[in-house]
Design an enzyme around this catalytic site. Sequence first.
Site, PDB file in Angstrom:
ATOM      1  N   ASP A 306       0.949  -1.172  -0.153  1.00 54.38           N
ATOM      2  CA  ASP A 306      -0.023   0.028   0.069  1.00 54.38           C
ATOM      3  C   ASP A 306       0.806   1.386   0.006  1.00 54.38           C
ATOM      4  O   ASP A 306       2.079   1.077   0.153  1.00 54.38           O
ATOM      5  CB  ASP A 306      -0.946  -0.117   1.028  1.00 54.38           C
ATOM      6  CG  ASP A 306      -1.900  -1.149   1.122  1.00 54.38           C
ATOM      7  OD1 ASP A 306      -2.353  -1.410  -0.066  1.00 54.38           O
ATOM      8  OD2 ASP A 306      -2.507  -1.445   2.226  1.00 54.38           O
ATOM      9  N   TYR A 375       6.240  -9.339   7.404  1.00 55.75           N
ATOM     10  CA  TYR A 375       5.810  -8.016   7.885  1.00 55.75           C
ATOM     11  C   TYR A 375       6.406  -7.597   9.233  1.00 55.75           C
ATOM     12  O   TYR A 375       6.423  -8.377  10.018  1.00 55.75           O
ATOM     13  CB  TYR A 375       4.223  -7.892   7.757  1.00 55.75           C
ATOM     14  CG  TYR A 375       3.547  -8.089   6.418  1.00 55.75           C
ATOM     15  CD1 TYR A 375       3.557  -6.988   5.481  1.00 55.75           C
ATOM     16  CD2 TYR A 375       3.236  -9.179   5.821  1.00 55.75           C
ATOM     17  CE1 TYR A 375       2.961  -7.092   4.241  1.00 55.75           C
ATOM     18  CE2 TYR A 375       2.561  -9.320   4.885  1.00 55.75           C
ATOM     19  CZ  TYR A 375       2.707  -8.466   3.501  1.00 55.75           C
ATOM     20  OH  TYR A 375       2.024  -8.710   2.593  1.00 55.75           O
ATOM     21  N   TYR A 448      -4.265  -9.224   3.740  1.00 56.12           N
ATOM     22  CA  TYR A 448      -4.440  -8.005   4.181  1.00 56.12           C
ATOM     23  C   TYR A 448      -4.038  -7.963   5.579  1.00 56.12           C
ATOM     24  O   TYR A 448      -4.947  -8.299   6.617  1.00 56.12           O
ATOM     25  CB  TYR A 448      -5.873  -7.409   3.722  1.00 56.12           C
ATOM     26  CG  TYR A 448      -6.173  -7.470   2.505  1.00 56.12           C
ATOM     27  CD1 TYR A 448      -5.764  -6.380   1.699  1.00 56.12           C
ATOM     28  CD2 TYR A 448      -7.103  -8.284   2.133  1.00 56.12           C
ATOM     29  CE1 TYR A 448      -6.142  -6.300   0.188  1.00 56.12           C
ATOM     30  CE2 TYR A 448      -7.422  -8.263   0.496  1.00 56.12           C
ATOM     31  CZ  TYR A 448      -7.073  -7.355  -0.246  1.00 56.12           C
ATOM     32  OH  TYR A 448      -7.235  -7.401  -1.462  1.00 56.12           O
TER      33      TYR A 448
END
Length: 497
Positions: A306, A375, A448
């Site tokens: 993003d 992440y 997500y």
Amino acid sequence: MKNQELIDYLESCGVCRVCQLRYLKARGTEYRDMQKTFQRLDVKVPADGIKDEPADEQPTKKPRLDICSTCLGLFSEDFQQQLIDGILHSDFAKYDSAGIVLAFSLPMALQLRQLSMWFALQRKFGAAVDNNFAPDVPIKEAVKLILHPIVCTQLNKEYDANGLMINIELRHSTEQADVAKLVELNKAAFPAKAAHQKRIEISRGLLEKQYQPARLKAELFEKFLPIPPAPVTDPLELQSIDLLGPLVCVAGRYRKLSRELSHTPWVLDGKRIMEDSIEEIIIRNVGGHFSETPEKITFMSSGREDVDVRCLGKGRPFVLEIQNARCGSLTQAQALAMEQAVDATGTVSIHNLQVVPREELTHIKTGEEQKRKYYRALCVLEQPATLDILQKLQISESFDIQQKTPIRVLHRRPLHTRPRTIFEVKARVQRENPRLLVIDVVSQAGTYIKELVHGEFGRTAPSIASIIGQPIDILALDVVGIDLDWPADVNNAAAVE
Ligand SMILES: [Zn+2]
């Protein structure tokens, strides 16, 4: 049918030496030393006959006997020279490609002449000439055997089917008249088919398929076109030469250092939301070396992040697909200069820049779902973290979640519920602020992460919020690793020093 008889007859029909060898089914290098090949095949030809006779000052409309009646001069030295000159006068020099491939578009008159000669040989030699298999090495194949090596040698290039494509279109003065006759012949030869078609499409493919002695009588053919092929007044001419550079793929890894940079140009209602994008920065600094039309370069990466997410660690693999490339190579010094130019933006950094074989594109294009992503999320709790929360967020066994398409992407993605696997979760408290957690997540690609953290009103379940039983929000997200060991590590800087 003796070889000598065959050659004597072809000679009388005005067939050139190269084509005579085609009718002797000569292969590969046998076309190089033609005199030797004729000897080996026990055929006597006058030694000076190898050379094309110079065109005398003939009245223009008289048929020229020095133009081969079957190849229309395609294999003559004159034409070879014209072809080389034509290529050198094109944009050829602008392309820096080690390999070339020739693609000829030949007039149909040429195909009709092969058929006519086939009929002629059957008449002359009867059953010795097959009905189904052409008596010669087809023109297309002969072009590969004869013209390709000559052009490659003259231009000092190698043959490469994936190299610079030189499209050569040839025309002949008789083409229009011959095709007109062919249309008439087609109506007579295949009336049923012709009646069904409003417009008769005469194509090279149709010629190849239908126009063989097994399907067409010589007597009918001769009503429209002569057997053997008639002498002509002019040779084949070059209509055009168009160049198409190869497809070149340039791969590397990028790190995204900014939380205000989109992946690709972000335009909403005709207005740019972000000034720049990763795609544009990379193409701007790498594309010009390979292409005069950088706007036609395709940028692909193994997933994306993003706008507000950074991508750190080794970075994310990407590849540029460059059509009609002017240049197919990249030295390490050039690669380093490009890497440094991108780094200078301060928002994106690239490394491992290199040209890769196009087959390797599959690494980017497939298997995306199977990849793992690493992440690091900075998260905030409503209350200071407790030991209980930290213990609940030390998960080393994988678990599955169900994730509905997040509301924030519903405008561009369909609503689905997708299962995703979370492989690992590790959390620690920020020393300065006990409400802040740094959470490392290893997940299946396509998860997500923001929704995994806060749960989005139960649309992602379970979530970090549901696991700890209280609200948690995400402040910042970084991608720290992508499970794709491609492209290979190359240290352009070290190689240049
Ligand atoms: Zn010929």
